[in-house]
Design a protein around this motif. Structure first.
Motif, PDB file in Angstrom:
ATOM      1  N   ASP A  34       0.666  -1.434  -0.063  1.00 31.85           N
ATOM      2  CA  ASP A  34      -0.111   0.067   0.109  1.00 31.85           C
ATOM      3  C   ASP A  34       0.837   1.256   0.044  1.00 31.85           C
ATOM      4  N   ARG A  36       2.508   4.829  -0.233  1.00 30.49           N
ATOM      5  CA  ARG A  36       2.227   6.216   0.035  1.00 30.49           C
ATOM      6  C   ARG A  36       2.274   6.789  -1.317  1.00 30.49           C
ATOM      7  N   SER A  76      -2.564  13.819  -3.148  1.00 35.07           N
ATOM      8  CA  SER A  76      -1.820  13.310  -2.227  1.00 35.07           C
ATOM      9  C   SER A  76      -1.918  14.111  -1.130  1.00 35.07           C
ATOM     10  N   TYR A  79      -5.743  12.061  -0.208  1.00 31.42           N
ATOM     11  CA  TYR A  79      -5.540  10.673  -0.125  1.00 31.42           C
ATOM     12  C   TYR A  79      -4.295  10.240   0.076  1.00 31.42           C
ATOM     13  N   THR A  80      -3.975   9.363   1.116  1.00 30.20           N
ATOM     14  CA  THR A  80      -2.613   8.889   1.725  1.00 30.20           C
ATOM     15  C   THR A  80      -1.874   7.898   0.753  1.00 30.20           C
ATOM     16  N   THR A  81      -2.595   6.992   0.191  1.00 33.26           N
ATOM     17  CA  THR A  81      -2.090   5.965  -0.466  1.00 33.26           C
ATOM     18  C   THR A  81      -2.653   5.777  -1.962  1.00 33.26           C
ATOM     19  N   GLN A  83      -3.721   2.678  -2.816  1.00 32.74           N
ATOM     20  CA  GLN A  83      -5.045   1.912  -2.747  1.00 32.74           C
ATOM     21  C   GLN A  83      -6.278   2.890  -2.192  1.00 32.74           C
ATOM     22  N   HIS A  84      -6.019   3.951  -1.644  1.00 26.72           N
ATOM     23  CA  HIS A  84      -7.111   4.541  -1.304  1.00 26.72           C
ATOM     24  C   HIS A  84      -7.787   5.378  -2.408  1.00 26.72           C
ATOM     25  N   ASP A  87      -9.726   2.677  -4.086  1.00 26.78           N
ATOM     26  CA  ASP A  87     -11.006   2.523  -3.393  1.00 26.78           C
ATOM     27  C   ASP A  87     -12.019   3.318  -3.498  1.00 26.78           C
ATOM     28  N   VAL A  88     -11.295   4.798  -3.260  1.00 25.68           N
ATOM     29  CA  VAL A  88     -12.524   5.810  -3.850  1.00 25.68           C
ATOM     30  C   VAL A  88     -13.138   5.797  -4.977  1.00 25.68           C
ATOM     31  N   LYS A  91     -15.714   2.819  -5.293  1.00 26.98           N
ATOM     32  CA  LYS A  91     -16.757   3.059  -4.555  1.00 26.98           C
ATOM     33  C   LYS A  91     -17.723   4.056  -5.472  1.00 26.98           C
TER      34      LYS A  91
END
Length: 199
Positions: A34, A36, A76, A79-81, A83-84, A87-88, A91
């Motif tokens: 994951d 950064r 950034s 969102y930190t990663t 994967q984040h 995912d967003v 979704k």
């Protein structure tokens, strides 16, 4: 880590890029897939010098690549990663939407693929011209996604590429064996990181 400070400390552009991607690869090897987002975009921003060293022939790729990296770098802050980001977009069902961060990430990966393939071709034999290496790399990584008109423009632009020696001079790389070793390390680390971010 601030890669721009290291780049300014008299490292060659390729050495700075390799160091940044080695740090990302270590993160992945240590079981943390994951990544950064900020570290990833900082490393990717360094790659723009490789596009720039190819001159006007790859200006289109450089402009698009840099715009996508900037967009991800701005993201950034929110969102930190990596994967984040994915995912967003999953979704919100925006993964394939123009301008989505996932789509930008795919374009950045395509740029990394292009540079990696070009330099792999470039160092595979000394008889291989930069134009031949770039043509093969483009055919492998980008041509399948481009229209006939774009492919034709790229083919014409290949004749404006610098010579092998001009490229080495632009990258401040003077020793052939050192260059081959450096490019091999970059390609290996880049591949590890790309495997983490998926296709």
């Amino acid at each position: 880590m601030d890669y721009e400070v290291k780049a300014a400390a008299k490292m060659t552009p390729l050495a700075s890029i390799i160091e940044a991607f080695e740090e990302l690869a270590e993160t992945v090897k240590n079981g943390n897939d994951d990544l950064r987002l900020k570290a990833f975009t900082d490393a990717c921003a360094l790659v723009s010098v490789l596009f720039d060293s190819l001159g006007i022939a790859f200006k289109f790729a450089e402009l698009e690549y840099c715009a996508k990296v900037r967009g991800l770098s701005e993201a950034s802050k929110k969102y930190t990663t990596l994967q984040h980001v994915l995912d967003v977009d999953v979704k919100n069902d925006t993964v394939k939407s123009p301008g989505s961060l996932s789509r930008n990430l795919r374009r950045v990966r395509q740029g990394l693929d292009l540079i990696r393939a070009l330099f792999q071709q470039f160092v595979s034999t000394y008889d291989y011209s930069l134009r031949e290496a770039a043509s093969a790399a483009y055919a492998q990584t980008c041509a399948p996604y481009h229209s006939w008109a774009v492919r034709a423009a790229v083919a014409a632009g290949m004749y404006a590429l610098p010579t092998r020696d001009q490229l080495l001079q632009k990258l401040n790389e003077t020793e052939r064996q050192k260059l081959i070793t450096s490019i091999f390390r970059y390609c290996q680390r880049n591949w590890i990181v790309e495997t983490c971010i998926g296709g």
